[in-house]
Motif scaffolding. Sequence first.
Motif, PDB file in Angstrom:
ATOM      1  N   SER A 170     -35.248  14.670  -1.290  1.00 25.55           N
ATOM      2  CA  SER A 170     -36.571  14.107  -1.582  1.00 25.55           C
ATOM      3  C   SER A 170     -37.545  15.204  -2.005  1.00 25.55           C
ATOM      4  CB  SER A 170     -37.134  13.378  -0.353  1.00 25.55           C
ATOM      5  OG  SER A 170     -36.751  12.021  -0.353  1.00 25.55           O
ATOM      6  N   HIS A 171     -37.403  16.380  -1.436  1.00 24.99           N
ATOM      7  CA  HIS A 171     -38.283  17.506  -1.779  1.00 24.99           C
ATOM      8  C   HIS A 171     -38.132  17.884  -3.260  1.00 24.99           C
ATOM      9  CE1 HIS A 171     -39.199  21.963  -1.864  1.00 24.99           C
ATOM     10  NE2 HIS A 171     -40.311  21.488  -1.354  1.00 24.99           N
ATOM     11  N   ILE A 172     -36.903  17.866  -3.755  1.00 22.53           N
ATOM     12  CA  ILE A 172     -36.702  18.136  -5.192  1.00 22.53           C
ATOM     13  C   ILE A 172     -37.399  17.059  -6.024  1.00 22.53           C
ATOM     14  CG2 ILE A 172     -35.022  18.389  -7.072  1.00 22.53           C
ATOM     15  CD1 ILE A 172     -32.936  19.234  -4.960  1.00 22.53           C
ATOM     16  N   ALA A 173     -37.200  15.800  -5.632  1.00 24.77           N
ATOM     17  CA  ALA A 173     -37.788  14.689  -6.400  1.00 24.77           C
ATOM     18  C   ALA A 173     -39.311  14.800  -6.443  1.00 24.77           C
ATOM     19  CB  ALA A 173     -37.368  13.347  -5.794  1.00 24.77           C
ATOM     20  N   TYR A 174     -39.905  15.201  -5.335  1.00 23.99           N
ATOM     21  CA  TYR A 174     -41.357  15.372  -5.227  1.00 23.99           C
ATOM     22  C   TYR A 174     -41.849  16.352  -6.297  1.00 23.99           C
ATOM     23  CZ  TYR A 174     -45.672  16.692  -2.585  1.00 23.99           C
ATOM     24  OH  TYR A 174     -46.953  16.963  -2.174  1.00 23.99           O
ATOM     25  N   HIS A 175     -41.172  17.483  -6.410  1.00 21.39           N
ATOM     26  CA  HIS A 175     -41.596  18.474  -7.403  1.00 21.39           C
ATOM     27  C   HIS A 175     -41.168  18.078  -8.820  1.00 21.39           C
ATOM     28  CE1 HIS A 175     -43.543  21.076  -4.616  1.00 21.39           C
ATOM     29  NE2 HIS A 175     -42.474  21.132  -3.842  1.00 21.39           N
ATOM     30  N   GLN A 176     -40.061  17.354  -8.923  1.00 17.37           N
ATOM     31  CA  GLN A 176     -39.652  16.855 -10.246  1.00 17.37           C
ATOM     32  C   GLN A 176     -40.754  15.970 -10.834  1.00 17.37           C
ATOM     33  OE1 GLN A 176     -36.453  17.379 -11.762  1.00 17.37           O
ATOM     34  NE2 GLN A 176     -37.350  16.445 -13.582  1.00 17.37           N
ATOM     35  N   GLY A 177     -41.355  15.131  -9.992  1.00 17.54           N
ATOM     36  CA  GLY A 177     -42.436  14.262 -10.449  1.00 17.54           C
ATOM     37  C   GLY A 177     -43.616  15.055 -10.994  1.00 17.54           C
ATOM     38  N   GLN A 207     -30.333   6.978   9.615  1.00 20.72           N
ATOM     39  CA  GLN A 207     -31.167   8.113   9.221  1.00 20.72           C
ATOM     40  C   GLN A 207     -31.697   7.937   7.797  1.00 20.72           C
ATOM     41  OE1 GLN A 207     -29.086  11.545  11.989  1.00 20.72           O
ATOM     42  NE2 GLN A 207     -29.892  12.097  10.009  1.00 20.72           N
ATOM     43  N   THR A 208     -30.879   7.332   6.949  1.00 21.08           N
ATOM     44  CA  THR A 208     -31.321   7.132   5.571  1.00 21.08           C
ATOM     45  C   THR A 208     -32.418   6.076   5.517  1.00 21.08           C
ATOM     46  OG1 THR A 208     -29.072   7.714   4.903  1.00 21.08           O
ATOM     47  CG2 THR A 208     -30.498   6.750   3.216  1.00 21.08           C
ATOM     48  N   ILE A 209     -32.264   5.022   6.288  1.00 23.58           N
ATOM     49  CA  ILE A 209     -33.329   4.012   6.377  1.00 23.58           C
ATOM     50  C   ILE A 209     -34.602   4.652   6.965  1.00 23.58           C
ATOM     51  CG2 ILE A 209     -34.060   1.861   7.500  1.00 23.58           C
ATOM     52  CD1 ILE A 209     -31.136   0.915   7.352  1.00 23.58           C
ATOM     53  N   ALA A 210     -34.425   5.525   7.945  1.00 21.49           N
ATOM     54  CA  ALA A 210     -35.595   6.177   8.559  1.00 21.49           C
ATOM     55  C   ALA A 210     -36.359   6.999   7.521  1.00 21.49           C
ATOM     56  CB  ALA A 210     -35.161   7.055   9.729  1.00 21.49           C
ATOM     57  N   LEU A 211     -35.660   7.701   6.630  1.00 14.44           N
ATOM     58  CA  LEU A 211     -36.362   8.483   5.606  1.00 14.44           C
ATOM     59  C   LEU A 211     -37.048   7.556   4.615  1.00 14.44           C
ATOM     60  CD1 LEU A 211     -37.161  11.241   4.442  1.00 14.44           C
ATOM     61  CD2 LEU A 211     -35.159  11.065   2.942  1.00 14.44           C
ATOM     62  N   TRP A 212     -36.383   6.456   4.266  1.00 13.12           N
ATOM     63  CA  TRP A 212     -37.030   5.451   3.404  1.00 13.12           C
ATOM     64  C   TRP A 212     -38.348   4.989   4.034  1.00 13.12           C
ATOM     65  CZ3 TRP A 212     -37.445   2.446  -0.891  1.00 13.12           C
ATOM     66  CH2 TRP A 212     -38.094   1.210  -0.739  1.00 13.12           C
ATOM     67  N   ASN A 230     -23.320   0.995  -5.087  1.00  8.95           N
ATOM     68  CA  ASN A 230     -23.458   0.081  -3.952  1.00  8.95           C
ATOM     69  C   ASN A 230     -24.897   0.089  -3.427  1.00  8.95           C
ATOM     70  OD1 ASN A 230     -23.677   2.520  -2.500  1.00  8.95           O
ATOM     71  ND2 ASN A 230     -21.464   2.616  -2.199  1.00  8.95           N
ATOM     72  N   ARG A 231     -25.108  -0.729  -2.404  1.00  5.39           N
ATOM     73  CA  ARG A 231     -26.465  -0.839  -1.843  1.00  5.39           C
ATOM     74  C   ARG A 231     -26.992   0.501  -1.343  1.00  5.39           C
ATOM     75  NH1 ARG A 231     -24.489  -5.827   0.996  1.00  5.39           N
ATOM     76  NH2 ARG A 231     -25.512  -7.634   0.032  1.00  5.39           N
ATOM     77  N   PHE A 232     -26.115   1.281  -0.720  1.00  6.89           N
ATOM     78  CA  PHE A 232     -26.562   2.555  -0.149  1.00  6.89           C
ATOM     79  C   PHE A 232     -27.118   3.471  -1.238  1.00  6.89           C
ATOM     80  CE2 PHE A 232     -25.639   6.913   1.535  1.00  6.89           C
ATOM     81  CZ  PHE A 232     -26.460   6.866   2.651  1.00  6.89           C
ATOM     82  N   ASN A 233     -26.486   3.439  -2.388  1.00  3.74           N
ATOM     83  CA  ASN A 233     -26.962   4.292  -3.476  1.00  3.74           C
ATOM     84  C   ASN A 233     -28.343   3.868  -3.968  1.00  3.74           C
ATOM     85  OD1 ASN A 233     -25.639   6.582  -4.430  1.00  3.74           O
ATOM     86  ND2 ASN A 233     -25.575   5.722  -6.496  1.00  3.74           N
ATOM     87  N   VAL A 234     -28.596   2.575  -3.958  1.00  2.00           N
ATOM     88  CA  VAL A 234     -29.932   2.087  -4.335  1.00  2.00           C
ATOM     89  C   VAL A 234     -30.957   2.589  -3.321  1.00  2.00           C
ATOM     90  CG1 VAL A 234     -31.368   0.030  -4.603  1.00  2.00           C
ATOM     91  CG2 VAL A 234     -29.029   0.053  -5.540  1.00  2.00           C
ATOM     92  N   LEU A 235     -30.606   2.532  -2.043  1.00  5.83           N
ATOM     93  CA  LEU A 235     -31.526   3.005  -1.000  1.00  5.83           C
ATOM     94  C   LEU A 235     -31.841   4.494  -1.185  1.00  5.83           C
ATOM     95  CD1 LEU A 235     -33.028   2.518   1.721  1.00  5.83           C
ATOM     96  CD2 LEU A 235     -30.876   3.091   2.872  1.00  5.83           C
ATOM     97  N   LEU A 236     -30.815   5.288  -1.412  1.00  5.66           N
ATOM     98  CA  LEU A 236     -31.026   6.725  -1.644  1.00  5.66           C
ATOM     99  C   LEU A 236     -31.911   6.957  -2.864  1.00  5.66           C
ATOM    100  CD1 LEU A 236     -27.427   8.244  -1.245  1.00  5.66           C
ATOM    101  CD2 LEU A 236     -29.359   8.660   0.275  1.00  5.66           C
ATOM    102  N   GLY A 237     -31.576   6.277  -3.943  1.00  5.07           N
ATOM    103  CA  GLY A 237     -32.296   6.504  -5.197  1.00  5.07           C
ATOM    104  C   GLY A 237     -33.748   6.076  -5.118  1.00  5.07           C
ATOM    105  N   ARG A 238     -34.000   4.965  -4.465  1.00  7.40           N
ATOM    106  CA  ARG A 238     -35.377   4.474  -4.376  1.00  7.40           C
ATOM    107  C   ARG A 238     -36.212   5.315  -3.426  1.00  7.40           C
ATOM    108  NH1 ARG A 238     -33.184   2.385  -7.951  1.00  7.40           N
ATOM    109  NH2 ARG A 238     -33.433   0.280  -8.744  1.00  7.40           N
ATOM    110  N   THR A 239     -35.566   5.954  -2.459  1.00  6.85           N
ATOM    111  CA  THR A 239     -36.289   6.872  -1.575  1.00  6.85           C
ATOM    112  C   THR A 239     -36.744   8.097  -2.373  1.00  6.85           C
ATOM    113  OG1 THR A 239     -34.989   6.095   0.305  1.00  6.85           O
ATOM    114  CG2 THR A 239     -36.145   8.190   0.581  1.00  6.85           C
ATOM    115  N   SER A 240     -35.874   8.612  -3.211  1.00  4.03           N
ATOM    116  CA  SER A 240     -36.259   9.730  -4.086  1.00  4.03           C
ATOM    117  C   SER A 240     -37.330   9.288  -5.082  1.00  4.03           C
ATOM    118  CB  SER A 240     -35.035  10.242  -4.859  1.00  4.03           C
ATOM    119  OG  SER A 240     -34.375  11.260  -4.153  1.00  4.03           O
TER     120      SER A 240
END
Lengths: 158, 158
Positions: free
Chosen positions: A144-151, B8-13, B134-144
């Motif tokens: 996420s830190h990379i994405a923050y600076h990418q933005g 943990q991934t949901i927590a970061l989201w 898959n769904r997990f990848n969407v969660l990761l990507g949308r968090t970034s």
Amino acid sequence: MEQTFVKQTIALWEQSVKRVTDTFKGFSEEAFQADIAPGRNRPVYMLGHLVAVHDRMLPLLGLGARNWPELDAAFIRTPDRTVADIPSTADLLARFDQVNAQLAAKFAELTPAQWLEKHADVSAEDFAKEPHRNRFNVLLGRTSHIAYHQGQLVWAKK
Amino acid sequence: MEQTFVKQTIALWEQSVKRVTDTFKGFSEEAFQADIAPGRNRPVYMLGHLVAVHDRMLPLLGLGARNWPELDAAFIRTPDRTVADIPSTADLLARFDQVNAQLAAKFAELTPAQWLEKHADVSAEDFAKEPHRNRFNVLLGRTSHIAYHQGQLVWAKK
């Protein structure tokens, strides 16, 4: 199944590293030295900042000693333009490639159980109470830190 | 163990959603309507964009129908200031809270195996070849994606 979660998270990390590296490599020297927006950081500062933050991940994740602890003075502990004597952009780009390759090689060796072990900035006592303070959380956070600076970097003039 | 990676991934989201929500709620109406940097997006556009993107996650993740498909015209398919008639910032903030609460409730119900099921934008045939879609990848990507815009929003004047 846990291997899949780890692999996908590492894949997003590597994709994020590649994207920001490509962005940096598309900048002219003039672009590297120009504020992205009035009064905001220069791309060269963000590059040095990312080199230093990724370098710190080696000891933080228990994967080895730092390469360049001296970078923190210019790129972590102080804002842009505080320290005048910084490495060249070519040098910083080479270091960024190096540290990201080191991390990628180490990441590939860790098992899912090792990803859930504590990182170096938490005591065993605190980790017992807060088990999410593990390597996997560092990986998520730094992605996420990379994405923050990418933005921010996409707003720089090339 | 796989439950820990998901949690943990949901927590970061959720942490990312909270952080960007707090940033938006700290803006005056004037700040919402001002370009963050010369010629760049306004915070109100980014808020509408995040509402629309998160709203799309409901059908993308197979968690329900969209609330406001009409938002895409102003906030996804066109750049800022193309569509003049957009909802008020108060309205957009309320929608952002609503859709994020809907997603949080649905996320809590999914098992780790369900997180690895295909999302709605990939065919069964392609998913067989590319199981990471898959769904997990969407969660990761949308968090970034949130972090990317957070990096821009911190440069707005309050």
